[in-house]
Scaffold this motif. Structure first.
Motif, PDB file in Angstrom:
ATOM      1  N   UNK A  54      11.932   1.064   3.581  1.00 20.71           N
ATOM      2  CA  UNK A  54      11.369   2.097   4.110  1.00 20.71           C
ATOM      3  C   UNK A  54      11.096   1.575   5.577  1.00 20.71           C
ATOM      4  N   UNK A  55      10.925   0.409   5.955  1.00 19.09           N
ATOM      5  CA  UNK A  55      10.562  -0.223   7.337  1.00 19.09           C
ATOM      6  C   UNK A  55      11.907   0.103   8.044  1.00 19.09           C
ATOM      7  N   UNK A  56      12.876   0.381   7.499  1.00 18.64           N
ATOM      8  CA  UNK A  56      14.042   0.771   8.540  1.00 18.64           C
ATOM      9  C   UNK A  56      14.452   2.298   8.260  1.00 18.64           C
ATOM     10  N   UNK A  57      13.515   3.069   7.976  1.00 18.15           N
ATOM     11  CA  UNK A  57      13.952   4.293   7.792  1.00 18.15           C
ATOM     12  C   UNK A  57      12.465   5.445   8.438  1.00 18.15           C
ATOM     13  N   UNK A  58      12.797   6.672   8.549  1.00 21.85           N
ATOM     14  CA  UNK A  58      11.671   7.604   8.766  1.00 21.85           C
ATOM     15  C   UNK A  58      11.491   8.183   7.410  1.00 21.85           C
ATOM     16  N   UNK A 110       0.826  -1.021  -0.089  1.00 19.16           N
ATOM     17  CA  UNK A 110       0.048  -0.023   0.054  1.00 19.16           C
ATOM     18  C   UNK A 110       0.772   1.140  -0.167  1.00 19.16           C
ATOM     19  N   UNK A 111       1.845   1.256   1.176  1.00 13.07           N
ATOM     20  CA  UNK A 111       2.664   2.694   1.297  1.00 13.07           C
ATOM     21  C   UNK A 111       3.526   2.731   0.029  1.00 13.07           C
ATOM     22  N   UNK A 112       4.253   1.863  -0.506  1.00 11.79           N
ATOM     23  CA  UNK A 112       5.185   1.925  -1.558  1.00 11.79           C
ATOM     24  C   UNK A 112       4.230   2.132  -2.887  1.00 11.79           C
ATOM     25  N   UNK A 113       3.211   1.440  -3.154  1.00 13.89           N
ATOM     26  CA  UNK A 113       2.489   2.067  -4.508  1.00 13.89           C
ATOM     27  C   UNK A 113       1.990   3.384  -4.422  1.00 13.89           C
ATOM     28  N   UNK A 114       1.618   3.817  -3.225  1.00 13.63           N
ATOM     29  CA  UNK A 114       1.191   5.211  -2.982  1.00 13.63           C
ATOM     30  C   UNK A 114       2.233   6.235  -3.451  1.00 13.63           C
ATOM     31  N   UNK A 120       7.348   5.363   7.085  1.00 14.72           N
ATOM     32  CA  UNK A 120       8.381   4.278   7.387  1.00 14.72           C
ATOM     33  C   UNK A 120       7.839   3.313   8.353  1.00 14.72           C
ATOM     34  N   UNK A 121       7.328   3.934   9.258  1.00 11.10           N
ATOM     35  CA  UNK A 121       6.674   3.313  10.365  1.00 11.10           C
ATOM     36  C   UNK A 121       5.466   2.280   9.752  1.00 11.10           C
ATOM     37  N   UNK A 142       8.282  14.085   1.893  1.00  9.93           N
ATOM     38  CA  UNK A 142       8.858  15.154   1.343  1.00  9.93           C
ATOM     39  C   UNK A 142      10.239  15.198   1.277  1.00  9.93           C
ATOM     40  N   UNK A 143      10.916  14.864   2.525  1.00 11.79           N
ATOM     41  CA  UNK A 143      12.264  14.723   2.669  1.00 11.79           C
ATOM     42  C   UNK A 143      12.672  13.426   2.634  1.00 11.79           C
ATOM     43  N   UNK A 144      13.951  13.300   1.961  1.00  9.11           N
ATOM     44  CA  UNK A 144      14.360  12.024   1.670  1.00  9.11           C
ATOM     45  C   UNK A 144      14.440  10.984   2.977  1.00  9.11           C
ATOM     46  N   UNK A 145      14.111   9.766   2.825  1.00 11.93           N
ATOM     47  CA  UNK A 145      14.127   8.664   3.705  1.00 11.93           C
ATOM     48  C   UNK A 145      15.437   8.735   4.635  1.00 11.93           C
ATOM     49  N   UNK A 146      15.374   8.461   6.147  1.00 17.19           N
ATOM     50  CA  UNK A 146      16.298   8.582   6.696  1.00 17.19           C
ATOM     51  C   UNK A 146      16.516   7.462   7.618  1.00 17.19           C
TER      52      UNK A 146
END
Lengths: 279, 302
Positions: B40-44, A125-129, B266-267, B48-52
């Motif tokens: 993404x699950x390992x980032x915030x 869901x999130x990555x597709x968005x 990310x969360x 708008x700002x790049x994943x951290x």
């Protein structure tokens, strides 16, 4: 002996009573749509309105954010029609490939497809968005229709099962007559696949018509809203307490769903009981 | 030899041409998104700002610093573990009473299936909300029966009960699958056991249930997965808030709120992966234990 005589009448009374109990909420909504807004909850326990108010359908039709329900219905229909055409064409092509053609890695891809059938949608869901946002597709219907053109696993599975019941001799005869694979698909298999195509089309209609999450995520200007969002907005603006209008439009949103159900009842019930997955 | 190679190459290419929409779609809408979501699950990330990169930070927060997350897990598991069995029991019960040769059966089948066909729609969730509202029909009925009306929107347990009732009400598709299974059980079995003097209860437990067990497994797995993903009714009934007191905060709704209302992409991705693993474990358990309770007729002779 007495039991023998009464067995069937008692059976019918009990089964019909339970069926009516099941349908009671639907009837309640239907008749509430004809009640005056103020009286809906005062008379929640009586099914029939004392006075039939048709006005609810007029006030409800006006919608909540300056656009009439006609706009929302048209938006929903556009999405449903495009997505359904895409899903049916692509799924039947893919299903033909899996069911009728021999190629290296076929079983691998088929297994993969069956796995995606069980994959919970939340994971993508999130990555597709994010992807659709980066593509600039937000506030267009593209995110809601484009994925359908790449085959829907549930429909592919349904059609593969069906194609496998078509005798292979047909293919052989056609091949001897000089028929290529695409013509074989288009001229021989596709016409025989009609009932599966119809089942897929019906389910695609239901899922797209009822979809709320997709439109909520991707559509953000009111003139593009679908029926689902419009109904949800009715609920949010209930301070206006136009309950009658809300129930009227709820009923209206169910009319196509129920109409399709009765028109294709046999197909739906059979499609469901032979390979049904969705609940 | 080379002609043969040429032919098999051609056959492979034709095959791949036909399934290419699936492959492209799988890569674009499933596989690549899954990798993105894992990353993404390992980032915030707020879009708008790049994943951290924060390593296991999201998971740490989830398990130790977010009571709302635990609550959503508890609510979801209650919803699934109570709702799915109830739904299946009811579906089986209705399938059994409809498994007769009466001419009305088609009509009944339609009547019982109808709620499920409209079940996913916003309209039905709105209706359900109103049926259970404080002065709605359910409370009128409760008072008429002499019971105290329930504040469905004041008590988190009551509102979860309301959600579960809605899911049980939509038992139709499982019912149809059970019905198809029941039709495949030969009448001779029942007749033979009647001759042996078996009671209806005995017949149910020694014939119906074992022969139906593969279908029960199928229904159980499909219904469990879809129940874990329930979103629309919770979203509509609670007006997107998951209330009261997070009583209807199903996992999907909490994930939606984290991702799209608080921009914690990310969360939310981390939440989705934990849920995927939990569902996979649960499905695996169902499959693994199934050899002890699922009975396949073809294995009898072995």
């Amino acid at each position: 002996m007495a039991w023998k005589t009464f067995k069937w009448p008692i059976y019918h009374i009990l089964v019909a009573a339970l069926a009516l109990l099941m349908l009671y909420p639907v009837f309640w909504m239907l008749f509430s749509s004809f009640k005056e807004s103020r009286t809906i909850f005062v008379t929640a326990d009586s099914l029939f309105p004392t006075e039939w108010i048709w006005q609810n359908y007029v006030t409800g039709w006006k919608g909540t954010s300056g656009y009439s329900f006609g706009t929302y219905i048209l938006n929903s229909l556009t999405i449903v029609v495009i997505a359904t055409i895409g899903a049916v064409i692509s799924s039947s092509l893919i299903a033909f490939g899996f069911a009728r053609l021999k190629f290296k890695g076929r079983n691998f891809w088929f297994a993969l497809m069956m796995m995606t059938l069980m994959l919970p949608g939340d994971v993508v869901l999130v990555p597709q968005y994010i992807i659709f946002t980066k593509l600039g597709w937000v506030n267009t219907i593209l995110p809601l229709v484009v994925p359908s053109f790449f085959g829907m696993p549930f429909f592919i599975f349904l059609m593969v099962q069906f194609i496998r019941t078509i005798p292979a001799e047909l293919d052989e005869a056609a091949t001897i007559d000089g028929c290529g694979k695409f013509r074989l698909y288009f001229r021989i298999i596709l016409p025989l696949l009609k009932s599966s195509l119809a089942t897929a089309a019906i389910f695609s209609f239901y899922w797209k018509w009822e979809d709320l999450l997709g439109p909520v995520l991707y559509l953000n200007s009111p003139e593009k809203y679908t029926v689902s969002i419009a109904l949800k907005m009715f609920l949010d603006s209930e301070s206006a307490s136009n309950w009658g209008g809300m129930f009227a439009m709820s009923i209206l949103s169910l009319v196509p769903v129920i109409a399709v159900f009765f028109a294709f009842q046999k197909q739906i019930v059979e499609g469901m009981s032979t390979s049904g997955l969705k609940g | 030899m080379s002609l043969r190679n040429h032919q098999s190459l051609r056959a492979n290419m034709t095959g791949y041409a036909f399934i290419s929409p699936f492959i492209v779609g799988f890569l674009a809408f499933t596989l690549i998104p899954m990798f993105i979501s894992l990353y993404l699950s390992f980032t915030t990330y707020n879009l708008f700002t790049p994943p951290k990169w924060i390593g296991l930070g999201n998971f740490e927060k989830m398990f130790t610093g977010d009571p709302k997350y635990w609550n959503s897990i508890r609510v979801t598991f209650t919803y699934v573990l109570v709702g799915v069995p109830l739904r299946l029991i009811f579906a089986l019960f209705v399938a059994m009473i409809l498994n007769t040769k009466s001419r009305m059966v088609g009509t009944y089948r339609t009547m019982y299936y109808l709620p499920s066909i409209i079940g996913g729609s916003v309209a039905v969730s709105i209706m359900w909300r109103n049926i259970f509202s404080n002065d709605g029909i359910v409370n009128s009925l409760l008072s008429a029966l002499g019971a105290t009306p329930v504040k469905w929107f004041g008590d988190p347990n009551a509102s979860l009960t309301m959600l579960i009732t809605l899911s049980v009400w939509q038992f139709g598709s499982s019912m149809l699958i059970f019905l198809a299974g029941l039709k495949n059980i030969s009448v001779e079995m029942y007749e033979a056991s009647s001759v042996d003097g078996a009671s209806p209860v005995r017949k149910f437990f020694s014939i119906t249930l074992p022969l139906l067990s593969p279908i029960i497994l199928f229904n159980l797995i499909m219904q469990t997965i879809s129940a874990f993903m329930t979103f629309v009714p919770a979203y509509v009934i609670s007006k997107g808030e998951g209330g009261p007191m997070d009583g209807t905060m199903l996992h999907s709704l909490y994930l939606f709120r984290q991702a799209f209302m608080f921009s914690n992409m990310g969360y939310a991705a981390a939440m989705a992966w934990v849920m995927l693993i939990m569902i996979a474990i649960l499905t695996a358990i169902l499959f693994l234990t199934s050899r002890y309770w699922v009975f396949y007729e073809t294995e009898k002779g072995r």
